[in-house]
Design a protein around this motif. Structure first.
Motif, mmCIF file in Angstrom:
data_model
loop_
_atom_site.group_PDB
_atom_site.id
_atom_site.type_symbol
_atom_site.label_atom_id
_atom_site.label_comp_id
_atom_site.label_asym_id
_atom_site.label_seq_id
_atom_site.Cartn_x
_atom_site.Cartn_y
_atom_site.Cartn_z
ATOM 1 N N ASN A 35 0.845 -1.195 0.000
ATOM 2 C CA ASN A 35 0.000 0.000 0.000
ATOM 3 C C ASN A 35 0.879 1.243 0.000
ATOM 4 N N PRO A 36 1.326 1.696 -1.175
ATOM 5 C CA PRO A 36 2.225 2.861 -1.230
ATOM 6 C C PRO A 36 1.660 4.090 -0.526
ATOM 7 N N THR A 37 0.336 4.317 -0.646
ATOM 8 C CA THR A 37 -0.322 5.420 0.056
ATOM 9 C C THR A 37 -1.630 4.893 0.632
ATOM 10 N N ALA A 38 -2.355 5.767 1.324
ATOM 11 C CA ALA A 38 -3.626 5.353 1.919
ATOM 12 C C ALA A 38 -4.633 4.946 0.854
ATOM 13 N N GLU A 39 -4.499 5.480 -0.358
ATOM 14 C CA GLU A 39 -5.443 5.184 -1.422
ATOM 15 C C GLU A 39 -4.921 4.156 -2.421
ATOM 16 N N GLU A 40 -3.617 4.038 -2.543
ATOM 17 C CA GLU A 40 -3.035 3.144 -3.541
ATOM 18 C C GLU A 40 -2.897 1.725 -3.007
ATOM 19 N N ARG A 41 -2.995 0.765 -3.934
ATOM 20 C CA ARG A 41 -2.791 -0.634 -3.604
ATOM 21 C C ARG A 41 -1.990 -1.288 -4.735
ATOM 22 N N HIS A 42 -1.158 -2.254 -4.379
ATOM 23 C CA HIS A 42 -0.452 -3.016 -5.396
ATOM 24 C C HIS A 42 -1.358 -4.188 -5.757
ATOM 25 N N TYR A 43 -2.279 -3.946 -6.717
ATOM 26 C CA TYR A 43 -3.343 -4.909 -6.976
ATOM 27 C C TYR A 43 -2.820 -6.219 -7.549
ATOM 28 N N GLY A 44 -1.755 -6.147 -8.333
ATOM 29 C CA GLY A 44 -1.196 -7.382 -8.874
ATOM 30 C C GLY A 44 -0.714 -8.303 -7.769
ATOM 31 N N ALA A 45 -0.057 -7.724 -6.757
ATOM 32 C CA ALA A 45 0.427 -8.521 -5.632
ATOM 33 C C ALA A 45 -0.733 -9.071 -4.809
ATOM 34 N N TYR A 46 -1.754 -8.248 -4.602
ATOM 35 C CA TYR A 46 -2.913 -8.723 -3.849
ATOM 36 C C TYR A 46 -3.596 -9.882 -4.574
ATOM 37 N N MET A 47 -3.678 -9.783 -5.895
ATOM 38 C CA MET A 47 -4.315 -10.861 -6.645
ATOM 39 C C MET A 47 -3.528 -12.156 -6.508
ATOM 40 N N GLN A 48 -2.186 -12.065 -6.506
ATOM 41 C CA GLN A 48 -1.363 -13.257 -6.321
ATOM 42 C C GLN A 48 -1.612 -13.891 -4.949
ATOM 43 N N VAL A 49 -1.777 -13.063 -3.935
ATOM 44 C CA VAL A 49 -2.042 -13.586 -2.591
ATOM 45 C C VAL A 49 -3.396 -14.283 -2.543
ATOM 46 N N LEU A 50 -4.438 -13.611 -3.064
ATOM 47 C CA LEU A 50 -5.780 -14.194 -3.004
ATOM 48 C C LEU A 50 -5.871 -15.465 -3.833
ATOM 49 N N ASN A 51 -5.252 -15.443 -5.008
ATOM 50 C CA ASN A 51 -5.258 -16.652 -5.835
ATOM 51 C C ASN A 51 -4.453 -17.773 -5.192
ATOM 52 N N GLY A 52 -3.276 -17.409 -4.675
ATOM 53 C CA GLY A 52 -2.403 -18.410 -4.081
ATOM 54 C C GLY A 52 -3.012 -19.095 -2.877
ATOM 55 N N LEU A 53 -3.818 -18.370 -2.130
ATOM 56 C CA LEU A 53 -4.444 -18.941 -0.940
ATOM 57 C C LEU A 53 -5.857 -19.438 -1.204
ATOM 58 N N GLY A 54 -6.322 -19.328 -2.462
ATOM 59 C CA GLY A 54 -7.659 -19.804 -2.797
ATOM 60 C C GLY A 54 -8.771 -18.981 -2.202
ATOM 61 N N LEU A 55 -8.501 -17.706 -1.943
ATOM 62 C CA LEU A 55 -9.487 -16.864 -1.267
ATOM 63 C C LEU A 55 -10.482 -16.231 -2.226
ATOM 64 N N LEU A 56 -10.384 -16.496 -3.528
ATOM 65 C CA LEU A 56 -11.338 -15.931 -4.479
ATOM 66 C C LEU A 56 -12.490 -16.886 -4.773
ATOM 67 N N SER A 57 -12.508 -18.011 -4.099
ATOM 68 C CA SER A 57 -13.598 -18.957 -4.275
ATOM 69 C C SER A 57 -14.698 -18.661 -3.267
ATOM 70 N N ASP A 58 -15.949 -18.603 -3.739
ATOM 71 C CA ASP A 58 -17.050 -18.293 -2.814
ATOM 72 C C ASP A 58 -17.419 -19.482 -1.944
ATOM 73 N N THR A 59 -16.701 -20.607 -2.113
ATOM 74 C CA THR A 59 -16.965 -21.772 -1.265
ATOM 75 C C THR A 59 -16.055 -21.786 -0.042
ATOM 76 N N ILE A 60 -15.130 -20.819 0.021
ATOM 77 C CA ILE A 60 -14.207 -20.777 1.149
ATOM 78 C C ILE A 60 -14.949 -20.412 2.426
ATOM 79 N N VAL A 61 -14.648 -21.133 3.479
ATOM 80 C CA VAL A 61 -15.231 -20.851 4.782
ATOM 81 C C VAL A 61 -14.103 -20.492 5.740
ATOM 82 N N THR A 62 -14.259 -19.442 6.480
ATOM 83 C CA THR A 62 -13.233 -18.985 7.400
ATOM 84 C C THR A 62 -13.140 -19.947 8.581
ATOM 85 N N PRO A 63 -12.034 -19.866 9.357
ATOM 86 C CA PRO A 63 -11.918 -20.739 10.549
ATOM 87 C C PRO A 63 -13.060 -20.570 11.526
#
Length: 367
Positions: A180-208
């Motif tokens: 997050n370079p600033t309060a408004e900016e986000r490194h969206y490519g990196a965030y997408m890698q995290v969400l994809n890598g952890l499988g968090l973009l699936s609506d079947t995911i259930v939290t602990p």
């Protein structure tokens, strides 16, 4: 009368000069120190295993008459080398890691072992005393290596021991600042890698906690790639174009609902609801592409609550974490004489002081 006085004065100065040449107290007081034994040595190797003893060969002799040699000692100082590396393997959009390489003295020069002198050590061929012996290296100085540990047992304990109790928190805080370079900016490519890598973009995911993640249904869009037979996901955003000079239009729909109330013929008021729709069209340039504000909030939430330090550093080969601790010593051999020794007394402790000579230092790695 004046002439006689000058002659006497000159004669006195000459006598003084001659006396100083034979007995110069200034010269005597500038001697840098007593002459010690001559010494040199060799060690068996530049490496040794912790808990074993290093063999060595020393040679020494004295060039001073009646300078009796008393004993020898091995001294060494201890140094510790620590190498640390932790990388965020989950993120490939940019490189983020923590690295530390330090060397510190852990023990000052100190006596390790003493060896008595003996006339039996004399070697006629070398014209020197030859000492063949060894000195110990503690088994507690064994190196430590914690590299890409696949066994998670005791992971937290080792992490705290080698990196400090707050390291995980501080590592993620530093990575968050880069995401997050600033309060408004986000490194969206990196965030997408995290969400994809952890499988968090699936609506079947259930939290602990048993809760589903409703935001995953609108946080991203999907496009099926027939070539890879996979879904490509991306964050929802305003319309995009491929040129900074050309522009496309984005249509924003604003619906406003209002009501009109009037009495009927019986005096009862009847309410009618109307909806007024307004269409606003405005240009969108590539440089003004923005992700919906709700996406930013959702990213902050999932990053804070569903992405751990352990997730970030886990790679295909195990955790991307390395810790190495090694030791080495600088060792020297010292030969002590019996300065002040009285052979007439010939008893232990009959000398005071003493002079020692030391060899060159040997750097020895401990493995």
């Amino acid at each position: 009368m004046k002439t006689i006085f000058k002659t006497l004065a000159l004669g006195f100065l000459l006598m003084t000069a001659v006396a100083c040449e034979k007995h110069d107290p200034f010269d005597e007081n500038t001697i840098t120190g007593a002459v010690g034994p001559e010494a040199k040595w060799d060690v068996a190797s530049s490496m040794i295993k912790a808990g074993e003893a290093m063999e060595f060969t020393g040679q020494y002799y004295s060039t001073v008459t009646d300078n009796f040699i008393d004993h020898s000692e091995v001294w060494y100082e201890l140094f510790e080398k620590e190498d640390k590396l932790v990388s965020a393997s989950l993120i490939k959009a940019f490189s983020y890691s923590y690295t530390s390489n330090t060397t510190a003295q852990k023990r000052m020069l100190q006596t390790i072992q003493s060896y008595p002198h003996s006339e039996d050590l004399w070697n006629d061929t070398l014209h020197a005393y030859v000492l063949q012996d060894k000195f110990p290296v503690s088994y507690t100085l064994s190196p430590v290596a914690w590299v890409q540990p696949k066994d998670t047992n005791g992971f937290t304990k080792n992490l705290h021991a080698y990196f400090g109790e707050n390291f995980a928190t501080e590592f993620k805080q530093g990575l968050t600042a880069k995401m997050n370079p600033t309060a408004e900016e986000r490194h969206y490519g990196a965030y997408m890698q995290v969400l994809n890598g952890l499988g968090l973009l699936s609506d079947t995911i259930v939290t602990p906690n048993g809760d589903r993640m409703p935001y995953v249904q609108w946080i991203s869009d999907s496009t099926f790639n027939a070539n890879t037979n996979e879904w490509s996901r991306f964050f929802k955003q305003t319309d995009t174009i491929w040129s900074k000079t050309d522009f496309d239009t984005l249509q924003t729909i604003i619906k406003d609902t209002f009501s009109v109330s009037k009495p009927d013929r019986f005096g009862k008021r009847d309410t009618t609801y109307y909806t007024d729709t307004t269409y606003i069209t405005h240009p969108v340039y590539l440089s003004s592409v923005e992700v919906y504000p709700q996406i930013k909030h959702a990213l902050d939430s999932v990053w804070e609550n569903h992405v751990s330090f352990y997730d970030l550093i886990l790679g295909a080969e195990g955790y991307s974490i390395e810790y190495k601790r090694e030791y080495y010593i600088n060792a020297e051999l010292r030969i002590y004489d019996k300065k002040g020794f009285d052979p007439a007394k010939d008893q232990e402790g009959s000398y005071t002081g003493g002079t020692y000579s030391k060899t060159d230092a040997k750097e020895i790695a401990i493995n």
